[in-house]
Design a protein around this motif. Structure first.
Motif, short mmCIF file in Angstrom:
data_model
loop_
_atom_site.label_atom_id
_atom_site.label_comp_id
_atom_site.label_asym_id
_atom_site.label_seq_id
_atom_site.Cartn_x
_atom_site.Cartn_y
_atom_site.Cartn_z
N LEU A 9 0.81 -1.21 0.00
CA LEU A 9 0.00 0.00 0.00
C LEU A 9 0.84 1.26 0.00
O LEU A 9 0.31 2.36 -0.10
CB LEU A 9 -0.98 0.00 1.18
CG LEU A 9 -2.15 -0.95 0.98
CD1 LEU A 9 -1.80 -2.35 1.42
CD2 LEU A 9 -3.38 -0.44 1.67
N ASN A 10 2.18 1.09 0.15
CA ASN A 10 3.05 2.25 0.00
C ASN A 10 2.71 3.32 1.04
O ASN A 10 2.78 4.52 0.77
CB ASN A 10 2.86 2.80 -1.43
CG ASN A 10 3.91 3.79 -1.84
OD1 ASN A 10 5.05 3.72 -1.37
ND2 ASN A 10 3.53 4.73 -2.68
N CYS A 11 2.30 2.87 2.22
CA CYS A 11 1.74 3.79 3.21
C CYS A 11 1.93 3.21 4.61
O CYS A 11 1.66 2.03 4.83
CB CYS A 11 0.25 3.96 2.91
SG CYS A 11 -0.62 5.12 3.97
N VAL A 13 0.99 3.56 8.80
CA VAL A 13 0.01 4.09 9.75
C VAL A 13 0.47 3.75 11.16
O VAL A 13 0.83 2.60 11.43
CB VAL A 13 -1.40 3.49 9.53
CG1 VAL A 13 -2.38 4.04 10.56
CG2 VAL A 13 -1.91 3.79 8.14
N GLY A 31 7.26 11.92 1.34
CA GLY A 31 5.94 11.59 0.79
C GLY A 31 4.80 12.33 1.46
O GLY A 31 3.64 12.07 1.17
N GLY A 32 5.12 13.27 2.35
CA GLY A 32 4.08 13.99 3.09
C GLY A 32 3.61 13.20 4.31
O GLY A 32 4.04 12.06 4.54
N GLN A 33 2.74 13.82 5.09
CA GLN A 33 2.21 13.16 6.29
C GLN A 33 0.82 13.72 6.62
O GLN A 33 0.57 14.91 6.43
CB GLN A 33 3.14 13.40 7.49
CG GLN A 33 2.75 12.62 8.74
CD GLN A 33 3.70 12.86 9.90
OE1 GLN A 33 4.02 13.99 10.22
NE2 GLN A 33 4.12 11.78 10.55
N ILE A 34 -0.04 12.83 7.12
CA ILE A 34 -1.37 13.24 7.58
C ILE A 34 -1.47 12.88 9.05
O ILE A 34 -1.18 11.74 9.44
CB ILE A 34 -2.48 12.50 6.78
CG1 ILE A 34 -2.38 12.85 5.29
CG2 ILE A 34 -3.86 12.86 7.33
CD1 ILE A 34 -3.21 11.94 4.40
N SER A 61 -2.85 18.00 7.06
CA SER A 61 -2.05 17.38 6.01
C SER A 61 -0.80 18.22 5.80
O SER A 61 -0.90 19.42 5.55
CB SER A 61 -2.83 17.34 4.69
OG SER A 61 -3.85 16.39 4.75
N CYS A 62 0.33 17.58 5.88
CA CYS A 62 1.59 18.27 5.63
C CYS A 62 2.14 17.81 4.28
O CYS A 62 2.42 16.63 4.11
CB CYS A 62 2.58 17.98 6.75
SG CYS A 62 4.13 18.87 6.52
N PRO A 64 4.51 17.03 0.96
CA PRO A 64 5.85 16.46 0.87
C PRO A 64 6.93 17.53 1.04
O PRO A 64 6.80 18.63 0.50
CB PRO A 64 5.87 15.88 -0.56
CG PRO A 64 4.45 15.56 -0.86
CD PRO A 64 3.65 16.63 -0.18
N VAL A 83 -0.33 9.11 9.43
CA VAL A 83 -0.40 8.39 8.17
C VAL A 83 0.73 8.89 7.28
O VAL A 83 0.85 10.11 7.06
CB VAL A 83 -1.76 8.60 7.47
CG1 VAL A 83 -1.79 7.91 6.12
CG2 VAL A 83 -2.89 8.11 8.36
N PRO A 85 1.91 8.47 3.67
CA PRO A 85 1.72 7.94 2.31
C PRO A 85 3.00 8.07 1.48
O PRO A 85 3.94 8.77 1.88
CB PRO A 85 0.62 8.84 1.74
CG PRO A 85 0.81 10.14 2.44
CD PRO A 85 1.37 9.83 3.81
N ASN A 86 3.02 7.40 0.36
CA ASN A 86 4.13 7.53 -0.62
C ASN A 86 5.47 7.19 0.01
O ASN A 86 6.46 7.91 -0.16
CB ASN A 86 4.17 8.96 -1.18
CG ASN A 86 2.80 9.45 -1.62
OD1 ASN A 86 2.17 8.82 -2.47
ND2 ASN A 86 2.32 10.53 -1.03
#
Lengths: 105, 105
Positions: A9-11, A13, A31-34, A61-62, A64, A83, A85-86
């Motif tokens: 899932l490339n993610c 948690v 990849g950023g962060q939530i 949401s932050c 990348p 979370v 992602p990427n």
């Protein structure tokens, strides 16, 4: 952590808890962060921006590669879901400590 | 939804509630999906697998393009956080209803 970074899932948690006054160093995610606040009150700040105060149930949401920090308030513990992602874009880059006057501002 | 699919993080996050007995159709996500149960008891099943029963605080990762369904149990409402990574891979594909005998099995 609920999931590992290397998954189909490339993610990632995870749930992260901070004691009162505790915070991360400045850092950035390729990849950023939530972040979703699940308990307590959070402080969140991006480089060059004002410190935000987030309550339980709020999300930020932050993007990348944007430098930021997050942590608990001075008065109570805080837990957030993180979370990531990427994950194929690369890992987190850790930077300097958040100074007291920045944290408290 | 907390975030939209088209964002720099390539990831959607939403909270979804189901009334008792309610469930999705069978479906699949091109980028996979992560579910975190935040209230109640959830049913989750992948095509060809057994139905899983998930409690509050439990998480399940569904790999990309794996057909599955999820929903509440018969006895109470359920809420989960739904994380949809890799939104650039494409949208959800909705399939047929989950028949009662499958849901209850």
């Amino acid at each position: 952590m609920f999931t590992q970074a290397n998954n189909p899932l490339n993610c990632s948690v995870g749930s992260v808890s901070f004691q009162p006054g505790a915070r991360t160093n400045w850092h950035k995610h390729a990849g950023g962060q939530i972040l979703l606040i699940t308990d307590g009150i959070a402080f969140y700040q991006e480089r060059g921006g004002v410190k935000k105060i987030l309550n339980k149930g709020e999300l930020v949401s932050c993007p990348p590669n944007v430098e930021h920090w997050h942590g608990a308030s001075t008065n109570g513990a805080m837990t957030h879901l993180a979370v990531g992602p990427n994950t194929d874009k690369g890992p987190v880059t850790w930077l300097e400590k958040v100074e007291e006057h920045v944290y408290l501002k």
